[in-house]
Design an enzyme around this catalytic site. Structure first.
Site, PDB file in Angstrom:
ATOM      1  N   GLU A 181       3.803 -41.828 -39.220  1.00 20.00           N
ATOM      2  CA  GLU A 181       4.972 -40.972 -38.921  1.00 20.00           C
ATOM      3  C   GLU A 181       5.086 -39.904 -37.773  1.00 20.00           C
ATOM      4  O   GLU A 181       4.062 -39.202 -37.722  1.00 20.00           O
ATOM      5  CB  GLU A 181       5.706 -40.669 -40.150  1.00 20.00           C
ATOM      6  N   CYS A 194       6.254 -33.292 -33.828  1.00 27.00           N
ATOM      7  CA  CYS A 194       5.387 -33.198 -34.884  1.00 27.00           C
ATOM      8  C   CYS A 194       4.523 -34.407 -34.935  1.00 27.00           C
ATOM      9  O   CYS A 194       5.197 -35.485 -35.177  1.00 27.00           O
ATOM     10  CB  CYS A 194       5.853 -32.833 -36.162  1.00 27.00           C
ATOM     11  N   CYS A 201      -4.700 -39.020 -44.839  1.00 28.48           N
ATOM     12  CA  CYS A 201      -5.443 -37.856 -44.810  1.00 28.48           C
ATOM     13  C   CYS A 201      -6.803 -37.874 -45.673  1.00 28.48           C
ATOM     14  O   CYS A 201      -6.530 -38.373 -46.811  1.00 28.48           O
ATOM     15  CB  CYS A 201      -4.786 -36.710 -44.848  1.00 28.48           C
ATOM     16  N   CYS A 205      -5.001 -31.666 -50.287  1.00 29.73           N
ATOM     17  CA  CYS A 205      -4.322 -30.288 -50.556  1.00 29.73           C
ATOM     18  C   CYS A 205      -3.219 -30.930 -51.523  1.00 29.73           C
ATOM     19  O   CYS A 205      -2.570 -31.717 -51.348  1.00 29.73           O
ATOM     20  CB  CYS A 205      -3.636 -30.086 -49.325  1.00 29.73           C
ATOM     21  N   CYS A 208       0.381 -31.414 -50.930  1.00 28.96           N
ATOM     22  CA  CYS A 208       0.933 -32.297 -49.671  1.00 28.96           C
ATOM     23  C   CYS A 208       0.949 -33.700 -49.909  1.00 28.96           C
ATOM     24  O   CYS A 208      -0.016 -34.226 -50.626  1.00 28.96           O
ATOM     25  CB  CYS A 208      -0.171 -32.204 -48.486  1.00 28.96           C
ATOM     26  N   GLY A 270      -2.323 -36.160 -41.312  1.00 27.79           N
ATOM     27  CA  GLY A 270      -3.885 -36.130 -41.030  1.00 27.79           C
ATOM     28  C   GLY A 270      -4.443 -34.648 -40.660  1.00 27.79           C
ATOM     29  O   GLY A 270      -3.535 -33.732 -40.342  1.00 27.79           O
ATOM     30  N   GLU A 271      -5.471 -34.638 -40.683  1.00 27.82           N
ATOM     31  CA  GLU A 271      -6.559 -33.481 -39.987  1.00 27.82           C
ATOM     32  C   GLU A 271      -6.840 -33.604 -38.593  1.00 27.82           C
ATOM     33  O   GLU A 271      -8.011 -34.198 -38.546  1.00 27.82           O
ATOM     34  CB  GLU A 271      -7.705 -33.114 -41.170  1.00 27.82           C
ATOM     35  N   SER A 324      -3.919 -23.257 -42.083  1.00 28.78           N
ATOM     36  CA  SER A 324      -3.205 -23.557 -43.235  1.00 28.78           C
ATOM     37  C   SER A 324      -3.841 -22.763 -44.293  1.00 28.78           C
ATOM     38  O   SER A 324      -4.860 -23.161 -44.995  1.00 28.78           O
ATOM     39  CB  SER A 324      -3.013 -25.076 -43.714  1.00 28.78           C
ATOM     40  N   HIS A 326      -2.631 -20.529 -46.867  1.00 26.13           N
ATOM     41  CA  HIS A 326      -1.912 -21.006 -48.081  1.00 26.13           C
ATOM     42  C   HIS A 326      -2.406 -19.967 -49.375  1.00 26.13           C
ATOM     43  O   HIS A 326      -1.742 -20.081 -50.651  1.00 26.13           O
ATOM     44  CB  HIS A 326      -1.889 -22.261 -48.487  1.00 26.13           C
ATOM     45  N   CYS A 446       7.770 -30.461 -43.684  1.00 21.59           N
ATOM     46  CA  CYS A 446       6.256 -30.323 -43.794  1.00 21.59           C
ATOM     47  C   CYS A 446       5.704 -31.013 -44.867  1.00 21.59           C
ATOM     48  O   CYS A 446       6.365 -30.649 -46.220  1.00 21.59           O
ATOM     49  CB  CYS A 446       5.826 -28.963 -43.734  1.00 21.59           C
TER      50      CYS A 446
HETATM   51  N1  SAH Z   1      -3.831 -31.263 -41.891  1.00 23.94           N
HETATM   52  C1  SAH Z   1      -3.162 -30.302 -41.140  1.00 23.94           C
HETATM   53  C2  SAH Z   1      -1.970 -30.537 -40.185  1.00 23.94           C
HETATM   54  C3  SAH Z   1      -0.763 -31.258 -41.108  1.00 23.94           C
HETATM   55  S1  SAH Z   1      -0.008 -30.698 -42.498  1.00 23.94           S
HETATM   56  C4  SAH Z   1      -3.071 -28.954 -41.794  1.00 23.94           C
HETATM   57  O1  SAH Z   1      -3.053 -29.057 -42.957  1.00 23.94           O
HETATM   58  O2  SAH Z   1      -2.866 -28.028 -41.455  1.00 23.94           O
HETATM   59  C5  SAH Z   1       1.014 -29.508 -41.385  1.00 23.94           C
HETATM   60  C6  SAH Z   1       1.292 -28.175 -42.338  1.00 23.94           C
HETATM   61  O3  SAH Z   1       2.231 -28.623 -43.511  1.00 23.94           O
HETATM   62  C7  SAH Z   1       0.242 -27.434 -43.117  1.00 23.94           C
HETATM   63  O4  SAH Z   1       0.517 -26.254 -43.014  1.00 23.94           O
HETATM   64  C8  SAH Z   1       0.621 -28.060 -44.380  1.00 23.94           C
HETATM   65  O5  SAH Z   1      -0.347 -27.189 -45.445  1.00 23.94           O
HETATM   66  C9  SAH Z   1       2.120 -27.814 -44.960  1.00 23.94           C
HETATM   67  N2  SAH Z   1       2.390 -28.713 -45.715  1.00 23.94           N
HETATM   68  C10 SAH Z   1       1.793 -29.750 -46.376  1.00 23.94           C
HETATM   69  N3  SAH Z   1       2.392 -30.164 -47.623  1.00 23.94           N
HETATM   70  C11 SAH Z   1       3.456 -29.328 -47.608  1.00 23.94           C
HETATM   71  C12 SAH Z   1       4.603 -29.230 -48.728  1.00 23.94           C
HETATM   72  N4  SAH Z   1       4.832 -30.052 -49.475  1.00 23.94           N
HETATM   73  N5  SAH Z   1       5.578 -28.094 -48.301  1.00 23.94           N
HETATM   74  C13 SAH Z   1       5.438 -27.503 -47.218  1.00 23.94           C
HETATM   75  N6  SAH Z   1       4.385 -27.517 -46.452  1.00 23.94           N
HETATM   76  C14 SAH Z   1       3.593 -28.273 -46.562  1.00 23.94           C
HETATM   77 FE1  SF4 Z   2      -4.233 -33.424 -45.037  1.00 24.12          FE
HETATM   78 FE2  SF4 Z   2      -3.019 -31.299 -44.048  1.00 24.12          FE
HETATM   79 FE3  SF4 Z   2      -1.974 -32.749 -45.991  1.00 24.12          FE
HETATM   80 FE4  SF4 Z   2      -4.075 -30.855 -46.390  1.00 24.12          FE
HETATM   81  S1  SF4 Z   2      -2.152 -30.315 -45.816  1.00 24.12           S
HETATM   82  S2  SF4 Z   2      -3.674 -33.190 -47.188  1.00 24.12           S
HETATM   83  S3  SF4 Z   2      -5.200 -31.522 -44.541  1.00 24.12           S
HETATM   84  S4  SF4 Z   2      -2.272 -33.385 -44.000  1.00 24.12           S
END
Ligand code: SAH
Ligand code: SF4
Length: 473
Positions: A181, A194, A201, A205, A208, A270-271, A324, A326, A446
């Site tokens: 996506e 984005c 991934c 996390c 996510c 993805g990362e 990230s 958190h 996000c």
């Molecule tokens: N994998 C990379 C980039 C993609 S995620 C990373 O983790 O940084 C992009 C952002 O969305 C990251 O900061 C991630 O932690 C955040 N994110 C993931 N799941 C989320 C959720 N359910 N609510 C809010 N932010 C979230």
């Molecule tokens: Fe992957 Fe980023 Fe989601 Fe963590 S927050 S599972 S690294 S996409």
């Protein structure tokens, strides 16, 4: 798919039986190898595939081993790419030099190959044409020659959705049938795309949604830059003339033509630092003045904390960094970002302090998802300030209200709690805006991105790892 060292299927081309690299027969042989092995349920030999054609490398870019961390441990697997069945090479994602090499391999003399590659490169990435017939400075007779051997690809659009707040989400499909996506978020003063770097991934996390998918594969440079190109197609934003004539870093010139897509964030699925080479190669095309010509200052790469790759990210790509974070304690970060068990908070912040190019003018963004009763206390906010000061980080903090998804094990902090957290950080002199969720109604916010693929279990990852180790001898 795993490529073994020897192929178990004797119907397949083996060492010495493979046609010359760079020929059409070579391409066909490797496609045959891949499809037959798939059908037979056996593994095609890495040797026979490699031998089959150096020509194929043009299609596949590089296919290095990819680290699959699973929970926290790296597990190398081969990246799977299905070659095009018609044997033509997709030029999208290839740099100018590689295009010139392919033209030379296809029969042009060195001078012609160089000239044509320069013209074609400009049409592909700067003007966004998707048909050789539109390349008006290339002789009419030459255009069918190109079309016979090459294609100008775009990811397929499976579905396009529009949120009530203007956010747009596209479900895309790779040529070999994997869904991913991309999201476009328009604001008054900017438009942010984005972009995804992987299908799924490998990291888990806990907050996510993408983390609940299995990793299907890394996206290729073409599939990554292809997202930006698709967005320009959809927004009708290819320039009529040259943009590289203006100073690439000149912000005013950049928005003056009223374009909607002004910024890119590598924050989709993805990362990105686990697909470093492909992300770098794609972003180089995006940043090139004769390519998509978007300034590196308008591109941000977000990582969950792949510490060993951060320095290279700054040096070889040079874009803005978002991390990230958190959580500020080992206990909580271990739980919500399991990669923390491998690369802890202190190591991560040291890598941030050393990030090439970071300064007060180009701050590192710390993303902080607000999870009710998990990471949102006053003490957490104060600890965050202490850590940023301790490492003297040029930082800003982005507070992200948690975006829910079905079955998520967390809730979003209350607006009052988020406000209080933000105030504490602000009062310490660090910018800490609360990000407004966008596109929640179409699951585009996000962490809400997820396609149909399912997550690999830990035991499945272990089994794949053991298989790979065995095949490497
Ligand atoms: N994998 C990379 C980039 C993609 S995620 C990373 O983790 O940084 C992009 C952002 O969305 C990251 O900061 C991630 O932690 C955040 N994110 C993931 N799941 C989320 C959720 N359910 N609510 C809010 N932010 C979230
Ligand atoms: Fe992957 Fe980023 Fe989601 Fe963590 S927050 S599972 S690294 S996409």
């Amino acid at each position: 798919m795993f490529f073994g060292n020897t192929c178990h299927d004797d119907r397949l081309p083996q060492r010495g039986e493979v046609p010359e690299p760079g020929t059409r027969q070579g391409v066909r042989a490797s496609i045959f190898a891949a499809t037959q092995c798939n059908r037979a349920g056996t593994m095609p030999s890495l040797l026979c595939l490699n031998r089959a054609d150096t020509y194929m490398r043009g299609i596949m870019a590089h296919t290095p081993l990819m680290p699959i961390p699973g929970q926290i441990d790296p597990v190398p697997v081969a990246r799977e790419i299905t070659p095009r069945e018609d044997g033509r090479v997709d030029l999208i994602g290839l740099p100018r030099q590689r295009i010139a090499e392919l033209f030379a391999q296809a029969g042009l003399d060195a001078k012609q190959a160089k000239l044509r590659s320069r013209q074609v490169y400009h049409w592909l990435y700067h003007r966004g044409v998707s048909d050789f017939e539109a390349m008006t400075d290339i002789a009419k007779t030459m255009r069918p020659w190109l079309a016979e051997r090459f294609v100008i690809g775009r990811p397929e659009i499976v579905e396009a959705q529009h949120s009530t707040d203007g956010t747009r989400k596209w479900l895309l499909r790779t040529a070999d049938g994997h869904d991913f996506e991309m999201v476009f978020i328009p604001d008054a003063d900017r438009g942010t795309l984005c972009v995804s770097s992987q299908v799924g991934c490998t990291l888990n996390c806990r907050f996510c949604h993408t983390g609940t998918m299995k990793l299907v594969r890394n996206l290729t440079p073409g599939e990554i830059v292809g997202q930006v190109m698709l967005a320009r197609d959809a927004l009708g934003e290819w320039p009529k003339g040259r943009m590289d004539v203006a100073d690439e870093e000149d912000e005013a010139a950049y928005t003056a033509d009223g374009r909607l897509l002004t910024n890119i964030v590598m924050m989709g699925m993805g990362e990105p630092l686990y697909n470093f080479d492909n992300v770098r190669d794609a972003l180089k095309l995006v940043m090139d003045g004769d390519g998509l010509a978007l300034s590196k200052r308008r591109i941000t790469l977000s990582t969950s904390g792949v510490v060993p790759m951060m320095e290279r990210c700054g040096e070889e790509i040079g874009v803005n960094l978002a991390v990230s974070l958190h959580a500020v304690t080992k206990e909580v970060r271990d739980e919500i970002v399991p990669l923390n068990r491998k690369f802890g908070i202190e190591d991560l912040l040291e890598a941030c302090a050393a990030y090439p190019g970071a300064s007060n003018a180009r701050r590192i963004t710390f993303e902080y998802v607000m999870l009710k009763d998990r990471n949102d206390s006053d003490d957490d906010a104060r600890e965050l300030v202490r850590l940023i000061r301790k490492y003297k980080l040029p930082a800003k903090v982005n507070l992200i209200p948690f975006n829910p998804w079905p079955g998520a094990p967390y809730e979003c902090s209350s607006p009052e709690r988020i406000r209080r957290f933000s105030d504490i950080v602000f009062e310490a002199g660090i910018s800490a805006p609360v990000r407004t969720p966008r596109g929640r109604d179409i699951d585009a916010a996000c962490g809400q991105l997820k396609t149909a693929a399912e997550k690999k279990s830990r035991s499945e990852l272990d089994r794949l790892y053991a298989e790979k180790q065995a095949s490497l001898g």
